[in-house]
Design a protein around this motif. Sequence first.
Motif, PDB file in Angstrom:
ATOM      1  N   GLY A 149       0.835  -1.191   0.000  1.00 25.50           N
ATOM      2  CA  GLY A 149       0.000   0.000   0.000  1.00 25.50           C
ATOM      3  C   GLY A 149       0.870   1.241   0.000  1.00 25.50           C
ATOM      4  N   PRO A 150       0.279   2.413  -0.111  1.00 20.23           N
ATOM      5  CA  PRO A 150       1.051   3.659  -0.156  1.00 20.23           C
ATOM      6  C   PRO A 150       1.770   3.947   1.153  1.00 20.23           C
ATOM      7  N   SER A 151       2.887   4.618   1.064  1.00 15.33           N
ATOM      8  CA  SER A 151       3.651   5.019   2.246  1.00 15.33           C
ATOM      9  C   SER A 151       2.784   5.907   3.144  1.00 15.33           C
ATOM     10  N   GLY A 152       2.742   5.575   4.429  1.00 18.73           N
ATOM     11  CA  GLY A 152       1.946   6.351   5.364  1.00 18.73           C
ATOM     12  C   GLY A 152       0.580   5.773   5.638  1.00 18.73           C
ATOM     13  N   ALA A 153       0.230   4.652   4.968  1.00 12.69           N
ATOM     14  CA  ALA A 153      -1.095   4.065   5.141  1.00 12.69           C
ATOM     15  C   ALA A 153      -1.160   3.098   6.317  1.00 12.69           C
ATOM     16  N   GLY A 154      -0.008   2.762   6.932  1.00 14.29           N
ATOM     17  CA  GLY A 154      -0.030   1.901   8.105  1.00 14.29           C
ATOM     18  C   GLY A 154       0.620   0.552   7.920  1.00 14.29           C
ATOM     19  N   ARG A 155       1.478   0.415   6.902  1.00 17.12           N
ATOM     20  CA  ARG A 155       2.092  -0.883   6.632  1.00 17.12           C
ATOM     21  C   ARG A 155       2.931  -1.371   7.799  1.00 17.12           C
ATOM     22  N   SER A 156       3.700  -0.500   8.420  1.00 18.10           N
ATOM     23  CA  SER A 156       4.540  -0.911   9.551  1.00 18.10           C
ATOM     24  C   SER A 156       3.697  -1.420  10.709  1.00 18.10           C
ATOM     25  N   THR A 157       2.579  -0.740  10.975  1.00 15.18           N
ATOM     26  CA  THR A 157       1.678  -1.196  12.036  1.00 15.18           C
ATOM     27  C   THR A 157       1.124  -2.576  11.712  1.00 15.18           C
ATOM     28  N   ALA A 158       0.751  -2.785  10.451  1.00 11.22           N
ATOM     29  CA  ALA A 158       0.208  -4.081  10.046  1.00 11.22           C
ATOM     30  C   ALA A 158       1.247  -5.183  10.195  1.00 11.22           C
ATOM     31  N   ILE A 159       2.480  -4.922   9.777  1.00 12.49           N
ATOM     32  CA  ILE A 159       3.544  -5.919   9.884  1.00 12.49           C
ATOM     33  C   ILE A 159       3.815  -6.257  11.348  1.00 12.49           C
ATOM     34  N   ASN A 160       3.879  -5.236  12.182  1.00 14.06           N
ATOM     35  CA  ASN A 160       4.133  -5.474  13.612  1.00 14.06           C
ATOM     36  C   ASN A 160       2.997  -6.261  14.256  1.00 14.06           C
ATOM     37  N   VAL A 196       3.126  -7.123  -9.329  1.00 19.25           N
ATOM     38  CA  VAL A 196       1.962  -7.794  -9.908  1.00 19.25           C
ATOM     39  C   VAL A 196       2.356  -9.161 -10.456  1.00 19.25           C
ATOM     40  N   THR A 197       3.485  -9.219 -11.143  1.00 20.96           N
ATOM     41  CA  THR A 197       3.968 -10.500 -11.670  1.00 20.96           C
ATOM     42  C   THR A 197       4.257 -11.478 -10.547  1.00 20.96           C
ATOM     43  N   LEU A 198       4.885 -10.989  -9.483  1.00 24.48           N
ATOM     44  CA  LEU A 198       5.180 -11.841  -8.333  1.00 24.48           C
ATOM     45  C   LEU A 198       3.890 -12.388  -7.714  1.00 24.48           C
ATOM     46  N   ILE A 199       2.876 -11.527  -7.542  1.00 23.69           N
ATOM     47  CA  ILE A 199       1.604 -11.960  -6.977  1.00 23.69           C
ATOM     48  C   ILE A 199       0.976 -13.045  -7.832  1.00 23.69           C
ATOM     49  N   ASP A 200       0.973 -12.832  -9.156  1.00 22.91           N
ATOM     50  CA  ASP A 200       0.383 -13.817 -10.057  1.00 22.91           C
ATOM     51  C   ASP A 200       1.140 -15.144 -10.020  1.00 22.91           C
ATOM     52  N   ASP A 201       2.467 -15.060  -9.950  1.00 23.90           N
ATOM     53  CA  ASP A 201       3.269 -16.283  -9.886  1.00 23.90           C
ATOM     54  C   ASP A 201       3.011 -17.051  -8.587  1.00 23.90           C
ATOM     55  N   LEU A 202       2.969 -16.325  -7.457  1.00 21.66           N
ATOM     56  CA  LEU A 202       2.767 -16.977  -6.171  1.00 21.66           C
ATOM     57  C   LEU A 202       1.362 -17.535  -6.038  1.00 21.66           C
ATOM     58  N   LEU A 230      -2.659  -8.191   1.348  1.00 21.98           N
ATOM     59  CA  LEU A 230      -3.291  -7.175   2.198  1.00 21.98           C
ATOM     60  C   LEU A 230      -2.844  -5.805   1.705  1.00 21.98           C
ATOM     61  N   TYR A 231      -3.787  -5.032   1.197  1.00 22.46           N
ATOM     62  CA  TYR A 231      -3.485  -3.693   0.682  1.00 22.46           C
ATOM     63  C   TYR A 231      -4.076  -2.665   1.638  1.00 22.46           C
ATOM     64  N   LEU A 232      -3.195  -1.826   2.189  1.00 26.91           N
ATOM     65  CA  LEU A 232      -3.616  -0.754   3.089  1.00 26.91           C
ATOM     66  C   LEU A 232      -3.784   0.516   2.271  1.00 26.91           C
ATOM     67  N   ASP A 233      -5.014   0.930   2.118  1.00 27.15           N
ATOM     68  CA  ASP A 233      -5.333   2.089   1.302  1.00 27.15           C
ATOM     69  C   ASP A 233      -5.517   3.313   2.188  1.00 27.15           C
ATOM     70  N   CYS A 234      -5.498   4.491   1.595  1.00 26.61           N
ATOM     71  CA  CYS A 234      -5.679   5.714   2.367  1.00 26.61           C
ATOM     72  C   CYS A 234      -5.921   6.870   1.407  1.00 26.61           C
ATOM     73  N   LYS A 293      -2.464  -0.794 -10.109  1.00 23.74           N
ATOM     74  CA  LYS A 293      -2.585  -2.183 -10.558  1.00 23.74           C
ATOM     75  C   LYS A 293      -2.410  -3.170  -9.411  1.00 23.74           C
ATOM     76  N   VAL A 294      -1.552  -2.830  -8.458  1.00 29.62           N
ATOM     77  CA  VAL A 294      -1.345  -3.694  -7.300  1.00 29.62           C
ATOM     78  C   VAL A 294      -2.617  -3.733  -6.461  1.00 29.62           C
ATOM     79  N   ARG A 295      -3.248  -2.577  -6.295  1.00 36.70           N
ATOM     80  CA  ARG A 295      -4.486  -2.487  -5.507  1.00 36.70           C
ATOM     81  C   ARG A 295      -5.550  -3.422  -6.055  1.00 36.70           C
TER      82      ARG A 295
END
Length: 293
Positions: free
Chosen positions: A14-25, A73-79, A90-94, A131-133
């Motif tokens: 997700g975009p920087s500042g949307a809470g990714r670090s909080t989600a990872i923790n 996107v390619t990585l997501i499709d491959d996995l 998990l996409y954190l939007d804002c 596209k990732v979203r």
Amino acid sequence: MTQSGLAQLVLVTGPSGAGRSTAINTLEDLGFEAIDNLPLRLVPRLLEGPGPDRPLALGIDARNRDFSASGLVTLIDDLAGRQGLDLSVLYLDCRSDVLLRRYSETRRRHPLAPAESTEAGVARELDLLAKVRERADTLLDTSDMNVHELRAEIERGFAPDQGGRLAVTVCSFSYKRGLPRSNDMVFDCRFLKNPYWEPALRPLDGRHPEVDAYIATDPRRAPFFDRVLDLVRLLLPAYAEEGKSHLSIAFGCTGGQHRSVALAQSLAKALAEDGQQVSIRHRELEGRTKDET
């Protein structure tokens, strides 16, 4: 490992500042092995060999050293097509205005515009991640969430001890502040009698018995609610069978104080009595203002 024996992987982006670090923790606190800012080229190598003993969460965004949206996107499709792997994105939007405010509060430069305005960086990153979203399995709009609310949403959706149960969040909101983007089902209840126009009820909210009783005098209230409840009861097992871990249901009215709150309370109560795992959130009451309902 999941109950099905698949290795569980959550990609957090997700975009920087949307809470990714909080989600990872939060995911790390829930028992995930968490790795942040892993270069994209190393992700497939990380997954080589026997599956991990516990769920894995990887934080990936535009600050990654070799990041590209097409590469992700390619990585997501491959996995997604890899056998033995249970992938969730998990996409954190804002909203952009909230991202700008958060950067202003921290006085940090945007990673995609170190020598330009923060506005340019935010706009560039949101466009880059479009596209990732679209590939997200779980989309959380953190615009109106604080850190504690975001942690609660992550816990409801990804706690390993849920045993595959579908977690349901019922939300109320004001159409004046815009439609929540991260909800799966939205019901408009502005057609119901409005307690705002009753002076004695105006300062109360939809959690108060008198407000709920007033709305119940509208002959359309009972059949509307009954049909919504029947629909939700029909769909919940289907979503659970599909493997969905979290479902968000929202009721909206003009100001998000009376009608939407009362309907959200009633639905959450009915689903809880059914044995569903339910949480409730009243967006406007959490940051209550004097807006009209």
